[in-house]
Design an enzyme around this catalytic site. Structure first.
Site, short mmCIF file in Angstrom:
data_model
loop_
_atom_site.label_atom_id
_atom_site.label_comp_id
_atom_site.label_asym_id
_atom_site.label_seq_id
_atom_site.Cartn_x
_atom_site.Cartn_y
_atom_site.Cartn_z
N GLN A 115 -7.18 45.95 -13.39
CA GLN A 115 -6.01 46.77 -13.73
C GLN A 115 -4.72 46.05 -13.30
O GLN A 115 -4.70 44.84 -13.27
CB GLN A 115 -6.10 48.18 -13.12
CG GLN A 115 -7.23 49.04 -13.72
CD GLN A 115 -8.56 48.84 -13.05
OE1 GLN A 115 -8.65 48.78 -11.84
NE2 GLN A 115 -9.61 48.73 -13.84
N SER B 261 0.34 30.39 -19.83
CA SER B 261 -0.82 30.35 -20.73
C SER B 261 -0.32 30.52 -22.15
O SER B 261 0.43 31.46 -22.44
CB SER B 261 -1.78 31.48 -20.34
OG SER B 261 -2.64 31.76 -21.40
N THR B 262 -0.73 29.63 -23.05
CA THR B 262 -0.15 29.65 -24.40
C THR B 262 -1.18 29.97 -25.50
O THR B 262 -0.84 29.88 -26.68
CB THR B 262 0.54 28.30 -24.70
OG1 THR B 262 -0.41 27.25 -24.50
CG2 THR B 262 1.75 28.08 -23.83
N GLY C 196 -11.58 45.42 -18.21
CA GLY C 196 -12.10 44.70 -19.36
C GLY C 196 -11.56 43.29 -19.32
O GLY C 196 -10.37 43.08 -19.54
N HIS C 197 -12.41 42.34 -18.98
CA HIS C 197 -11.95 40.96 -18.87
C HIS C 197 -12.65 40.12 -19.96
O HIS C 197 -13.86 40.05 -20.00
CB HIS C 197 -12.25 40.39 -17.48
CG HIS C 197 -11.42 41.06 -16.41
ND1 HIS C 197 -11.66 40.91 -15.07
CD2 HIS C 197 -10.35 41.87 -16.50
CE1 HIS C 197 -10.76 41.61 -14.39
NE2 HIS C 197 -9.97 42.20 -15.24
N LEU D 1 2.86 34.00 -24.14
CA LEU D 1 4.22 33.62 -24.52
C LEU D 1 4.32 33.44 -26.04
O LEU D 1 5.33 33.79 -26.65
CB LEU D 1 4.58 32.30 -23.81
CG LEU D 1 5.99 31.78 -24.01
CD1 LEU D 1 7.01 32.72 -23.38
CD2 LEU D 1 6.16 30.38 -23.43
N ASP D 2 3.23 32.94 -26.65
CA ASP D 2 3.24 32.66 -28.09
C ASP D 2 3.46 33.91 -28.94
O ASP D 2 3.91 33.81 -30.08
CB ASP D 2 1.94 31.96 -28.51
CG ASP D 2 0.71 32.73 -28.08
OD1 ASP D 2 0.56 32.98 -26.87
OD2 ASP D 2 -0.09 33.10 -28.96
N VAL E 30 -12.06 47.81 -23.23
CA VAL E 30 -13.09 48.79 -22.85
C VAL E 30 -13.16 49.92 -23.87
O VAL E 30 -14.22 50.29 -24.35
CB VAL E 30 -12.82 49.34 -21.43
CG1 VAL E 30 -13.76 50.49 -21.10
CG2 VAL E 30 -12.96 48.23 -20.40
N ASN F 5 -14.13 50.22 -15.55
CA ASN F 5 -12.94 50.55 -16.36
C ASN F 5 -12.19 49.27 -16.76
O ASN F 5 -11.39 49.27 -17.67
CB ASN F 5 -11.99 51.50 -15.62
CG ASN F 5 -11.67 51.06 -14.20
OD1 ASN F 5 -12.30 50.15 -13.67
ND2 ASN F 5 -10.71 51.72 -13.57
N GLY G 151 -1.97 46.33 -16.28
CA GLY G 151 -3.29 45.81 -16.67
C GLY G 151 -3.19 45.08 -17.99
O GLY G 151 -2.12 45.02 -18.62
N ASP G 152 -4.29 44.47 -18.39
CA ASP G 152 -4.38 43.74 -19.66
C ASP G 152 -3.39 42.59 -19.76
O ASP G 152 -2.88 42.27 -20.83
CB ASP G 152 -4.16 44.70 -20.86
CG ASP G 152 -5.03 45.93 -20.77
OD1 ASP G 152 -6.21 45.76 -20.45
OD2 ASP G 152 -4.53 47.04 -21.01
N GLY H 244 -4.07 39.54 -19.19
CA GLY H 244 -4.75 38.28 -19.52
C GLY H 244 -5.37 37.63 -18.29
O GLY H 244 -5.46 36.41 -18.19
N LYS H 245 -5.82 38.48 -17.37
CA LYS H 245 -6.41 37.97 -16.12
C LYS H 245 -7.70 37.19 -16.39
O LYS H 245 -7.99 36.23 -15.70
CB LYS H 245 -6.72 39.13 -15.16
CG LYS H 245 -5.49 39.80 -14.60
CD LYS H 245 -5.85 40.88 -13.60
CE LYS H 245 -6.39 42.13 -14.22
NZ LYS H 245 -5.47 42.89 -15.04
P1 IMP Z 1 -9.25 55.27 -15.09
O1 IMP Z 1 -9.13 54.02 -14.30
O2 IMP Z 1 -10.38 55.27 -16.08
O3 IMP Z 1 -9.27 56.51 -14.21
O4 IMP Z 1 -7.92 55.42 -15.98
C1 IMP Z 1 -6.65 55.68 -15.39
C2 IMP Z 1 -5.54 54.91 -16.09
O5 IMP Z 1 -5.72 53.52 -15.88
C3 IMP Z 1 -5.51 55.09 -17.61
O6 IMP Z 1 -4.17 55.03 -18.04
C4 IMP Z 1 -6.26 53.87 -18.13
O7 IMP Z 1 -5.88 53.53 -19.45
C5 IMP Z 1 -5.77 52.83 -17.12
N1 IMP Z 1 -6.72 51.72 -16.96
C6 IMP Z 1 -7.87 51.70 -16.29
N2 IMP Z 1 -8.45 50.49 -16.34
C7 IMP Z 1 -7.63 49.71 -17.06
C8 IMP Z 1 -7.64 48.32 -17.42
O8 IMP Z 1 -8.55 47.55 -17.08
N3 IMP Z 1 -6.59 47.89 -18.17
C9 IMP Z 1 -5.56 48.69 -18.52
N4 IMP Z 1 -5.49 49.98 -18.19
C10 IMP Z 1 -6.52 50.49 -17.47
#
Ligand code: IMP
Length: 429
Positions: free
Chosen positions: A223, A412-413, A40-41, A331-332, A299, A38, A12-13, A15-16
């Site tokens: 995710q 993406s830079t 975060g975009h 990449l930067d 988040v 859960n 996850g995270d 940079g979608k």
């Molecule tokens: P849950 O989805 O809240 O049940 O969390 C389960 C695991 O997924 C944990 O390690 C969270 O940090 C991770 N997680 C859930 N959503 C994200 C996301 O959007 N980005 C990164 N990690 C996430």
């Protein structure tokens, strides 16, 4: 088939948000298919920054956006997120936003249970977002969930609520928590129903209609593949299938609808929450990556763990999601390193692996085998063509392509949407 499915190919995270926003401008429909709030975009559009958790990113540009059946929906969070975006000038109406009638609801006691379990788990905690995601999916699979369509039939909810509360009251008793207050819950549901129901639609029909009219559908994953309930680093995963195949089951469009699968891959690796992370750097280099990459959760605000690029994991993600091409982001952040390392395999004792073994204990013991590659000192930030990239940065990208067995579709830079090097247009396929 001119559809595109965007998924995260790490934890996850990746940079979608930026990539989905960039693609959504040319999509006719944007669909979320799993997860919940859960996610975060972050979208940067001109001067404005939009932070979305539940709503599909297309909504910011007014593109028809749908929340598929594979998503778990916290209706109160939904109302708040709609209000927040409206405050930023984004128009949100049932004309541009639809929610699948079959979405299971995240209820207040799901959130409680998520937190209670985490607090009770000590060192074994998952590090969830505490938003009730896992408990809501458990009730879906346990056939106890209250779904969006139930909001139109609240007077008939009795026997369903009996089963649901009996299950949860037993769990709550184990935590010395009071039983669920059914009257309060019903009052909250009645209050929120009128807000949610205008958005409730047979989303599968909307998408199939769009498909038959040749419209472009963009599926927005949340995710990453390594957090997938089946294919991820179990049990340190989220509770949904995050792989590209879920675009079909999580919306009702069918497997032929996924189109071009774009895997989003960060040029290094990060993870938030607990669980194995073979290339994690708990030293100055890890700190430098975190600072340069602003690695804090959208988040929860938690600091993300950082490490070198793990080609073994991404190769595995490419395989299980059937990735057509990758978008390489951030990449930067690697600018200015004398040398960079790429993980090309693992050692557990005297055994070598070219994939991540399934057992959590083996995953925790996996020692990365690194290849070292010369870094670059010129900046890649803001580059919009290959010609603007230092030769070593291009070598790094080419080596990643070789190791993961998948071509780079775009690079993406910077967070700005224009700072993108396009190699191949995913929608053109
Ligand atoms: P849950 O989805 O809240 O049940 O969390 C389960 C695991 O997924 C944990 O390690 C969270 O940090 C991770 N997680 C859930 N959503 C994200 C996301 O959007 N980005 C990164 N990690 C996430």
């Amino acid at each position: 088939m001119a559809n595109v499915t965007v998924i995260g190919a790490q934890w996850g995270d990746e940079g979608k948000g930026k990539i989905v926003d960039w693609l959504s401008e040319r999509a006719d429909v944007v669909a979320r298919f799993q997860g919940g709030h859960n996610a975060g975009h972050t979208l940067v559009v001109g001067e404005k920054v939009y932070k979305l958790s539940l709503l599909p990113s297309g909504i910011v540009r007014g593109t028809l956006s749908v929340i598929g059946n594979g998503v778990v929906l916290d209706p109160w969070h939904f109302r708040d997120e709609v209000a927040k975006l409206k405050g930023q000038g984004v128009a949100i109406t049932p004309e541009n936003l639809q929610i699948a009638e079959t979405c299971p609801l995240i209820l207040p006691f799901h959130r409680d249970l998520d937190g209670l379990r985490e607090d009770a788990s000590g060192a074994g905690k998952i590090g969830t977002t505490r938003r009730g995601i896992g408990p809501a999916y458990e009730d879906k699979v346990g056939r106890r969930a209250i779904r969006v369509c139930d909001l139109a039939h609240l007077d008939d909810l009795g026997p369903q609520l009996d089963r649901l509360t009996a299950h949860h009251d037993a769990l709550r008793a184990g935590f010395n928590e009071a039983p669920i207050d059914r009257d309060a819950l019903m009052a909250e549901l009645r209050d929120i129903a009128s807000f949610i129901l205008p958005f409730a639609k047979p989303v599968w029909l909307t998408l199939n209609d769009a498909k038959s009219k040749g419209k472009r559908i963009l599926f927005e994953g949340a995710q990453g593949t390594l957090l997938d309930i089946d294919h991820g680093t179990y049990p340190f995963v989220t509770s949904s299938n995050t792989i590209a195949g879920t675009a079909a089951s999580g919306t009702g469009l069918g497997p032929s609808g996924a189109g071009f699968v774009l895997g989003i891959v960060k040029a290094y690796t990060t993870r938030v929450g607990s669980g194995p992370f073979p290339t994690e750097l708990e030293d100055e280099t890890g700190q430098r990556l975190g600072e340069r990459g602003h690695e804090f959760g959208t988040v929860t605000g938690r600091k993300r763990r950082c490490g070198w690029f793990d080609a073994v994991l991404v190769r595995q993600s490419v395989a299980v999601s059937g990735v057509t091409g990758i978008a390489l982001t951030k990449l930067d952040v690697l600018d200015g390193f004398d040398e960079l390392k790429i993980c090309v395999g693992y050692k557990i004792g005297d055994q070598s692996f070219d994939y991540l073994p399934a057992h959590a204990q083996d995953q925790a013991k996996a020692e990365p085998v690194y290849e070292t590659i010369e870094g670059w000192h010129d900046t890649t930030a803001g580059a919009r063509s290959w010609a603007e990239l230092p030769a070593q940065a291009i070598k790094y990208i080419r080596r990643i392509e070789e190791l993961i067995g998948c071509p780079v579709t775009l690079v993406s830079t910077s967070p700005e949407r224009e700072d993108t090097i396009l190699v191949r247009d995913p929608f053109a396929d």
